[in-house]
Write an enzyme that holds these catalytic residues in place. Sequence first.
Site, PDB file in Angstrom:
ATOM      1  N   TYR A  93       0.826  -0.954   0.008  1.00  0.00           N
ATOM      2  CA  TYR A  93      -0.023   0.109  -0.034  1.00  0.00           C
ATOM      3  C   TYR A  93       1.022   1.316  -0.060  1.00  0.00           C
ATOM      4  CZ  TYR A  93      -3.835  -3.102   0.886  1.00  0.00           C
ATOM      5  OH  TYR A  93      -4.852  -4.017   0.782  1.00  0.00           O
ATOM      6  N   ASN A 116     -12.932  -0.513  -5.367  1.00  0.00           N
ATOM      7  CA  ASN A 116     -12.545  -0.760  -6.877  1.00  0.00           C
ATOM      8  C   ASN A 116     -13.690  -1.628  -7.234  1.00  0.00           C
ATOM      9  OD1 ASN A 116     -11.556  -1.881  -9.161  1.00  0.00           O
ATOM     10  ND2 ASN A 116      -9.790  -2.919  -8.368  1.00  0.00           N
ATOM     11  N   CYS A 124      -6.159  -4.911  -7.890  1.00  0.00           N
ATOM     12  CA  CYS A 124      -5.942  -4.534  -6.548  1.00  0.00           C
ATOM     13  C   CYS A 124      -5.360  -5.817  -5.751  1.00  0.00           C
ATOM     14  CB  CYS A 124      -7.340  -3.712  -5.971  1.00  0.00           C
ATOM     15  SG  CYS A 124      -8.524  -5.083  -5.877  1.00  0.00           S
ATOM     16  N   HIS A 125      -5.616  -7.067  -6.384  1.00  0.00           N
ATOM     17  CA  HIS A 125      -5.106  -8.055  -5.900  1.00  0.00           C
ATOM     18  C   HIS A 125      -3.514  -7.924  -5.741  1.00  0.00           C
ATOM     19  CE1 HIS A 125      -5.322  -9.081  -9.978  1.00  0.00           C
ATOM     20  NE2 HIS A 125      -4.438  -9.924  -9.786  1.00  0.00           N
ATOM     21  N   GLU A 151      -0.957 -15.819 -11.759  1.00  0.00           N
ATOM     22  CA  GLU A 151       0.145 -14.857 -12.448  1.00  0.00           C
ATOM     23  C   GLU A 151       1.558 -15.216 -12.413  1.00  0.00           C
ATOM     24  OE1 GLU A 151      -0.945 -10.755 -11.096  1.00  0.00           O
ATOM     25  OE2 GLU A 151      -2.855 -10.954 -11.869  1.00  0.00           O
TER      26      GLU A 151
END
Length: 152
Positions: A93, A116, A124-125, A151
Amino acid sequence: MKHIFFYQTNIGEIGIAENKGAITNLFIKNEHIPQEVVVKETAVLKEAGKQLMEYFAGKRKSFTLPLAPEGTEFQKKVWKALQEIPCGETRSYKDVARSIGQPKASRAIGMANNKNPMLILIPCHRVIGANGNLVGYAAGLQVKEYLLKLEK
C-alpha cells in the site's frame, strides 16, 4: 443503458457490466448487482469475457478494454496506479501511495482498493501488506491468493 453478462470462470460466476461501450463493473459471486441493468452480451462484454477467459487460462497478462470506473478523483488516480503494476508482481500500500505522490496515504489507498468496482481488471489483488502478507480483498483472501499464484 447499462448491460451485464455473466461468465463462468475458475473462481465462479463473474458478471461484467458496461455502459456506453465501456466496462463499469465486475461482480464476483454474490455481490449486489443493480436492478437497472439489462442482461445482454454486447460486443464490449463479449470481448471482456474473452480476455477474462484468456487471463484465467494463463494466456493473458494485461487487459485492453475500455474502462470507465466511477469514483472520486483520488480513487481513479489509485486505480490507474494499480493498472501499472505488472502481472506477476506485487506492491505494498505504501508503494502505491508513493507512486501517486502521496507517501503518507497508505490507509487511503486501502480504502480506494476496497471501492474498486472492477476486481481483476483493475488488479487490486496485487497490493499486499508492507510485511508481505496478503490482506483485504473483496472476493476473499483465497481468491486473492489464487490470482497471485495464477500470475506467477
